[in-house]
Design a protein around this motif. Structure first.
Motif, PDB file in Angstrom:
ATOM      1  N   TRP A  48       0.815  -1.218   0.000  1.00 53.77           N
ATOM      2  CA  TRP A  48       0.000   0.000   0.000  1.00 53.77           C
ATOM      3  C   TRP A  48       0.850   1.271   0.000  1.00 53.77           C
ATOM      4  O   TRP A  48       0.316   2.376   0.100  1.00 53.77           O
ATOM      5  CB  TRP A  48      -0.966  -0.007   1.176  1.00 53.77           C
ATOM      6  CG  TRP A  48      -1.807  -1.247   1.173  1.00 53.77           C
ATOM      7  CD1 TRP A  48      -1.712  -2.317   2.018  1.00 53.77           C
ATOM      8  CD2 TRP A  48      -2.854  -1.573   0.242  1.00 53.77           C
ATOM      9  NE1 TRP A  48      -2.628  -3.281   1.671  1.00 53.77           N
ATOM     10  CE2 TRP A  48      -3.345  -2.850   0.588  1.00 53.77           C
ATOM     11  CE3 TRP A  48      -3.423  -0.918  -0.850  1.00 53.77           C
ATOM     12  CZ2 TRP A  48      -4.384  -3.475  -0.110  1.00 53.77           C
ATOM     13  CZ3 TRP A  48      -4.451  -1.544  -1.541  1.00 53.77           C
ATOM     14  CH2 TRP A  48      -4.912  -2.801  -1.168  1.00 53.77           C
ATOM     15  N   ALA A  55       0.495   5.634  -7.677  1.00 48.66           N
ATOM     16  CA  ALA A  55      -0.428   4.600  -7.205  1.00 48.66           C
ATOM     17  C   ALA A  55       0.344   3.389  -6.674  1.00 48.66           C
ATOM     18  O   ALA A  55       1.400   3.030  -7.200  1.00 48.66           O
ATOM     19  CB  ALA A  55      -1.365   4.184  -8.331  1.00 48.66           C
ATOM     20  N   ASN A  56      -0.223   2.776  -5.639  1.00 47.30           N
ATOM     21  CA  ASN A  56       0.435   1.621  -5.020  1.00 47.30           C
ATOM     22  C   ASN A  56       0.136   0.326  -5.780  1.00 47.30           C
ATOM     23  O   ASN A  56      -0.744   0.272  -6.642  1.00 47.30           O
ATOM     24  CB  ASN A  56       0.042   1.513  -3.539  1.00 47.30           C
ATOM     25  CG  ASN A  56      -1.458   1.474  -3.319  1.00 47.30           C
ATOM     26  OD1 ASN A  56      -2.174   0.720  -3.959  1.00 47.30           O
ATOM     27  ND2 ASN A  56      -1.943   2.301  -2.397  1.00 47.30           N
ATOM     28  N   PHE A  59      -3.411  -0.869  -5.524  1.00 50.15           N
ATOM     29  CA  PHE A  59      -4.339  -0.183  -6.424  1.00 50.15           C
ATOM     30  C   PHE A  59      -4.340  -0.828  -7.799  1.00 50.15           C
ATOM     31  O   PHE A  59      -5.413  -1.107  -8.357  1.00 50.15           O
ATOM     32  CB  PHE A  59      -4.009   1.301  -6.568  1.00 50.15           C
ATOM     33  CG  PHE A  59      -4.731   1.939  -7.728  1.00 50.15           C
ATOM     34  CD1 PHE A  59      -6.066   2.279  -7.615  1.00 50.15           C
ATOM     35  CD2 PHE A  59      -4.091   2.138  -8.943  1.00 50.15           C
ATOM     36  CE1 PHE A  59      -6.751   2.829  -8.701  1.00 50.15           C
ATOM     37  CE2 PHE A  59      -4.765   2.684 -10.022  1.00 50.15           C
ATOM     38  CZ  PHE A  59      -6.104   3.035  -9.903  1.00 50.15           C
ATOM     39  N   HIS A  60      -3.179  -1.024  -8.381  1.00 47.30           N
ATOM     40  CA  HIS A  60      -3.138  -1.551  -9.745  1.00 47.30           C
ATOM     41  C   HIS A  60      -3.819  -2.910  -9.839  1.00 47.30           C
ATOM     42  O   HIS A  60      -4.597  -3.163 -10.763  1.00 47.30           O
ATOM     43  CB  HIS A  60      -1.700  -1.616 -10.271  1.00 47.30           C
ATOM     44  CG  HIS A  60      -1.115  -0.270 -10.516  1.00 47.30           C
ATOM     45  ND1 HIS A  60      -1.638   0.620 -11.421  1.00 47.30           N
ATOM     46  CD2 HIS A  60      -0.065   0.354  -9.951  1.00 47.30           C
ATOM     47  CE1 HIS A  60      -0.935   1.731 -11.412  1.00 47.30           C
ATOM     48  NE2 HIS A  60       0.030   1.596 -10.525  1.00 47.30           N
ATOM     49  N   GLN A  62      -6.130  -4.159  -7.785  1.00 45.53           N
ATOM     50  CA  GLN A  62      -7.567  -3.982  -7.573  1.00 45.53           C
ATOM     51  C   GLN A  62      -8.219  -3.341  -8.800  1.00 45.53           C
ATOM     52  O   GLN A  62      -9.316  -3.718  -9.197  1.00 45.53           O
ATOM     53  CB  GLN A  62      -7.822  -3.097  -6.352  1.00 45.53           C
ATOM     54  CG  GLN A  62      -7.525  -3.769  -5.047  1.00 45.53           C
ATOM     55  CD  GLN A  62      -7.671  -2.814  -3.877  1.00 45.53           C
ATOM     56  OE1 GLN A  62      -7.303  -1.646  -3.955  1.00 45.53           O
ATOM     57  NE2 GLN A  62      -8.212  -3.306  -2.778  1.00 45.53           N
ATOM     58  N   HIS A  63      -7.555  -2.353  -9.361  1.00 45.59           N
ATOM     59  CA  HIS A  63      -8.134  -1.598 -10.470  1.00 45.59           C
ATOM     60  C   HIS A  63      -8.292  -2.470 -11.717  1.00 45.59           C
ATOM     61  O   HIS A  63      -9.321  -2.403 -12.394  1.00 45.59           O
ATOM     62  CB  HIS A  63      -7.285  -0.366 -10.770  1.00 45.59           C
ATOM     63  CG  HIS A  63      -7.890   0.525 -11.792  1.00 45.59           C
ATOM     64  ND1 HIS A  63      -9.071   1.213 -11.585  1.00 45.59           N
ATOM     65  CD2 HIS A  63      -7.496   0.846 -13.052  1.00 45.59           C
ATOM     66  CE1 HIS A  63      -9.365   1.912 -12.658  1.00 45.59           C
ATOM     67  NE2 HIS A  63      -8.429   1.709 -13.571  1.00 45.59           N
ATOM     68  N   GLU A  91     -10.549   1.111  -4.189  1.00 48.51           N
ATOM     69  CA  GLU A  91      -9.351   0.736  -4.945  1.00 48.51           C
ATOM     70  C   GLU A  91      -8.153   1.576  -4.489  1.00 48.51           C
ATOM     71  O   GLU A  91      -8.198   2.796  -4.540  1.00 48.51           O
ATOM     72  CB  GLU A  91      -9.575   0.924  -6.454  1.00 48.51           C
ATOM     73  CG  GLU A  91     -10.489  -0.105  -7.058  1.00 48.51           C
ATOM     74  CD  GLU A  91     -10.762   0.124  -8.538  1.00 48.51           C
ATOM     75  OE1 GLU A  91     -10.171   1.040  -9.146  1.00 48.51           O
ATOM     76  OE2 GLU A  91     -11.589  -0.615  -9.090  1.00 48.51           O
ATOM     77  N   GLY A  92      -7.134   0.896  -4.033  1.00 47.51           N
ATOM     78  CA  GLY A  92      -5.891   1.545  -3.650  1.00 47.51           C
ATOM     79  C   GLY A  92      -5.831   2.040  -2.221  1.00 47.51           C
ATOM     80  O   GLY A  92      -4.778   2.470  -1.767  1.00 47.51           O
ATOM     81  N   LYS A  93      -6.938   1.984  -1.501  1.00 45.99           N
ATOM     82  CA  LYS A  93      -6.924   2.424  -0.101  1.00 45.99           C
ATOM     83  C   LYS A  93      -6.280   1.341   0.750  1.00 45.99           C
ATOM     84  O   LYS A  93      -6.652   0.170   0.656  1.00 45.99           O
ATOM     85  CB  LYS A  93      -8.333   2.729   0.386  1.00 45.99           C
ATOM     86  CG  LYS A  93      -8.902   3.973  -0.250  1.00 45.99           C
ATOM     87  CD  LYS A  93     -10.205   4.369   0.378  1.00 45.99           C
ATOM     88  CE  LYS A  93     -10.690   5.653  -0.278  1.00 45.99           C
ATOM     89  NZ  LYS A  93     -12.004   6.049   0.227  1.00 45.99           N
ATOM     90  N   HIS A 155      -2.283  -1.015 -16.994  1.00 44.53           N
ATOM     91  CA  HIS A 155      -2.021  -1.009 -15.552  1.00 44.53           C
ATOM     92  C   HIS A 155      -1.008  -2.058 -15.133  1.00 44.53           C
ATOM     93  O   HIS A 155      -0.291  -1.864 -14.153  1.00 44.53           O
ATOM     94  CB  HIS A 155      -3.314  -1.126 -14.757  1.00 44.53           C
ATOM     95  CG  HIS A 155      -3.966   0.204 -14.602  1.00 44.53           C
ATOM     96  ND1 HIS A 155      -3.617   1.104 -13.628  1.00 44.53           N
ATOM     97  CD2 HIS A 155      -4.910   0.812 -15.352  1.00 44.53           C
ATOM     98  CE1 HIS A 155      -4.328   2.203 -13.759  1.00 44.53           C
ATOM     99  NE2 HIS A 155      -5.129   2.058 -14.803  1.00 44.53           N
TER     100      HIS A 155
END
Length: 168
Positions: A48, A55-56, A59-60, A62-63, A91-93, A155
């Protein structure tokens, strides 16, 4: 990270996938392969972290899964559900309850769903209109399926850069 195995687009057709969707299937399979390859030996404590404000890794992963899921919803001419909107917001949290393997498994599950969807496509419907998002932006069935594939590749490339940033 070079491999002696050719990229998916050089391995021939994917069984059961219509010819016009082969490039999208190859891109999704390549995404699955590269997501695993790029995160092999990745220090999960950095999942994270946002190197240089970018972006972590979480995130990628999840996205990519989220975009595939959302594009399949639009392909079915449906609106996104509240669960999908909530997933998008998350996403990314940072979430310490989510492990790297969880993210990879979820991504692979969404890729499998997309490939199964591709197998059921009637090719004469690929140019049928599809609306995207709350603004109902115009696209086609082929457009939303191709976007799922090309966006996943974009991504996964960013994932490689993010993972590489931690190695310096």
């Amino acid at each position: 990270m070079a491999s002696s195995v050719p990229e998916y687009w050089l391995r021939g057709p994917v069984d059961g996938i219509p010819a016009l969707l082969q490039p999208a299937a190859h891109a999704l399979l390549q995404t699955r392969l590269e997501a695993r390859m790029y995160t092999k030996d990745f220090d999960e404590s950095l999942l994270w972290e946002m190197p240089h404000g970018r972006a972590n890794v979480g995130f990628h992963l999840q996205h990519i899964a989220g975009v595939i899921d959302r594009m399949l919803t639009y392909a079915d001419q449906k609106s996104l559900s509240e669960i999908q909107f909530e997933y998008l917001k998350q996403e990314g949290k940072p979430n310490q309850d989510i492990q790297l393997e969880d993210l990879l498994f979820h991504l692979e599950t969404k890729i499998d769903e997309a490939l199964l969807y591709f197998k059921g496509i009637e090719i004469q419907k690929l140019t049928d209109y599809r609306s995207v998002g709350r603004k109902e932006m115009p696209s086609t069935l082929l457009g939303v399926l191709f976007h799922a594939a090309e966006h996943s590749q974009r991504h996964v490339g960013q994932l490689l850069v993010t993972v590489s940033a931690f190695k310096n």
